[in-house]
Design a protein around this motif. Structure first.
Motif, short mmCIF file in Angstrom:
data_model
loop_
_atom_site.label_atom_id
_atom_site.label_comp_id
_atom_site.label_asym_id
_atom_site.label_seq_id
_atom_site.Cartn_x
_atom_site.Cartn_y
_atom_site.Cartn_z
N THR A 262 0.83 -1.20 0.00
CA THR A 262 0.00 0.00 0.00
C THR A 262 0.87 1.26 0.00
N ARG A 264 -0.73 4.22 0.86
CA ARG A 264 -1.67 5.16 1.49
C ARG A 264 -1.17 5.71 2.83
N ARG A 318 -7.15 -2.54 7.43
CA ARG A 318 -7.87 -1.51 6.71
C ARG A 318 -7.78 -1.72 5.20
N GLU A 319 -6.61 -2.13 4.73
CA GLU A 319 -6.45 -2.37 3.30
C GLU A 319 -7.36 -3.50 2.82
N ARG A 321 -10.15 -4.63 4.43
CA ARG A 321 -11.58 -4.33 4.67
C ARG A 321 -12.09 -3.22 3.77
N ASN A 322 -11.35 -2.13 3.66
CA ASN A 322 -11.85 -0.94 2.96
C ASN A 322 -11.52 -0.92 1.47
N HIS A 323 -10.43 -1.60 1.09
CA HIS A 323 -9.98 -1.50 -0.30
C HIS A 323 -9.87 -2.86 -1.00
N GLN A 324 -10.27 -3.93 -0.32
CA GLN A 324 -10.19 -5.28 -0.90
C GLN A 324 -8.82 -5.55 -1.54
#
Length: 554
Positions: A262, A264, A318-319, A321-324
């Motif tokens: 990621t 982000r 988070r990666e 869950r939120n961004h698959q």
């Protein structure tokens, strides 16, 4: 294509090695492992002087852990048995301790690491070989073990005796497997670091970070394997390698997370890396100045690692869950195994036994490497497939479908490449060719025969000029040959050979076969660009075309 060939060789070697390992496990045969049975233990019958730590009969058995305060000596004493009528060697492991060995009142061995000076090498855990002279049977052996650290004070390890060689072999038998795992991890890490040199353009460079992680963690495992003394006696290296590697091995994982998983959270991940570098500088400064020893600053590195685990797990969660994020899901799976065994290792170190280190983390690392290697192999296979398709598409883009010759795109590319390097244009010839009477052949014999005439023309040109350059189909009935480093006399011979081949094959055909040719020689003073060279060859080809008489269709 070259990269794929190299990677295929590497994969083939890996498969052969895996097959060899499988065969050794399945067909192990008898057990012919070399063992030395001349080593004996000296663990029973000890008395703790000035202490209430005793078993029934007033004796204790090693290994032993007492509540001796930091800085005070744990004093162990026992009478030597009949085996010590002959000279023997003791193997004593001191765990961040000073060691002193007495035989009755005689000092046999003295090792003092806990100096009072500020600037000193690190306090280390060491193997100590202590020679007991002959005729020591019945005499009193006394050990003094002193550590400045509360955790290590009052600790006494197993003691063995025998010949020096047999004692060193005993160390290898006991700790060799752990050292082997460390070396294997080192080799895997180095292979991941060096692989881009052999698989350029295909191998994901982010995998290099996992390679550095493997290198750093393997050096930590080597230092924790209790076998580093076999390779160096440097006190600073023995005493610092584990702590330094422990402080930096998470950095490559953070970089891998940042570059491959990621983008982000750059500030958070950069801050984590900076924290590790500051921690490394801090613990070295505190050790060298004598303010705090490496062992005392170990909690700094462990605390930072726990914080890193929590932050990394949160980012990956988070990666997913939120961004698959598929890469995050795969990495979280393998990293969770490492995290689990890392927590078990820390719990065992702080609450159970601070001496037996790296037992659980080895298992976690092995599982992490296996899972990550499996994922890496899948990724590499995917990259190979993409690369192969890309090379096929590129080849198709530069290949003429009718003749399988390089096409105009390849011709322009290669010609421009030569003009980028003027030193390659010495004795440079360009040939332009045109198949005469193609329209007549198509009109009278059909386009299938016309295509056959085009293919035959290219094959004649290729067979004639291939040893000296490359021939291309640059249009419907047009061809060109790039002939670098060709002498003028050789060109004349090739022209005559071309004419003979055209005449020979033309006599066997039911249609006229004639090829007009024009050649131009690179002139540095006249040819300012490609067009000048091409134009001169083109003009000479048309002149040749006019001079040749058209052969009527049969």
């Amino acid at each position: 294509m070259e990269a794929i060939k190299k990677s295929s060789i590497i994969l083939f070697v890996f498969m052969l090695f895996s097959l060899f390992v499988l065969l050794t496990l399945v067909f192990s045969g008898g057990d012919y492992f070399l063992r030395d049975d001349s080593v004996s233990s000296l663990n029973e019958g000890w008395e703790v002087i000035d202490s209430e730590v005793k078993e029934e009969g007033g004796r204790v058995t090693l290994p032993l852990s007492t509540d001796t305060p930091a800085g005070e000596a744990l004093i162990l004493q026992r009478e030597l048995g009949p085996d010590f009528a002959a000279e023997q060697t003791l193997l004593i492991r001191s765990s961040l301790q000073d060691l002193e060995v007495h035989l009755d009142r005689e000092v046999l061995f003295q090792q003092s690491l806990t100096h009072r000076q500020r600037v000193t090498p690190p306090i280390v855990s060491l193997w100590n070989l202590v020679t007991i002279p002959e005729d020591a049977s019945g005499r009193k052996l006394t050990l003094f073990l002193t550590s400045p650290f509360e955790t290590m004070s009052g600790e006494a390890n197993d003691i063995l005796y025998g010949s020096p060689g047999s004692l060193m072999m005993a160390i290898i038998y006991q700790y060799g497997p752990g050292f082997f795992v460390a070396v294997l991890t080192l080799l895997i890490g180095l292979s991941l670091v060096l692989l881009p040199r052999f698989i350029r353009g295909i191998y994901p460079r982010e995998m290099v970070y996992l390679g550095y992680f493997g290198v750093f963690i393997s050096l930590w495992l080597i230092s924790e394997s209790r076998m580093l003394q076999f390779f160096t006696g440097n006190q600073f290296l023995i005493g610092s390698l584990a702590y330094v590697m422990l402080s930096i091995f998470p950095i490559p994982l953070i970089l891998y997370l940042k570059k491959s998983i990621t983008n982000r959270y750059p500030r958070v991940l950069n801050a984590m890396i900076l924290a590790y570098l500051i921690n490394l500088l801090l613990i070295i400064t505190l050790e060298v100045t004598g303010v705090l020893r490496f062992f005392q600053t170990l909690a700094f590195s462990h605390g930072l690692m726990v914080l890193t685990i929590l932050i990394s797990a949160y980012i990956l969660y988070r990666e997913v869950r939120n961004h698959q994020n598929r890469e995050a899901r795969i990495f979280l799976r393998s990293l969770s195994v490492l995290f689990l065994f890392g927590f078990i290792e820390l719990f065992h170190f702080y609450f159970l036994d601070a001496q037996q280190t790296s037992q659980f983390i080895r298992v976690g690392l092995l599982l992490f490497i296996l899972i990550q290697s499996f994922d890496s192999i899948n990724r590499l296979v995917g990259y190979f497939k993409k690369s192969y398709r890309a090379e096929v598409y590129e080849k198709m883009a530069y290949m003429d479908q009718l003749t399988s010759a390089p096409n105009r795109m390849a011709y322009n590319r290669d010609l421009q490449e030569f003009f980028k390097h003027p030193e390659k244009l010495r004795d440079f010839y360009l040939g332009i060719f045109d198949l005469n009477n193609l329209k007549t052949i198509n009109d009278t014999r059909g386009h299938v025969t016309g295509d056959e005439a085009i293919i035959r023309s290219y094959n004649i040109l290729h067979s004639t000029f291939a040893p000296y350059g490359t021939c291309y189909r640059i249009g419907g009935d047009e061809f060109s040959c790039i002939l670098p480093e060709l002498e003028k006399e050789t060109l004349k011979e090739l022209q005559e050979k071309l004419d003979r081949e055209i005449n020979t094959q033309g006599k066997k055909l039911s249609y006229p076969l004639s090829i007009a040719a024009g050649y131009s020689y690179y002139k540095p003073n006249e040819d300012k660009n490609l067009e000048d060279l091409i134009h001169r060859a083109d003009q000479r080809m048309y002149q040749d075309k006019r001079e040749k008489k058209s052969i009527p269709s049969v």
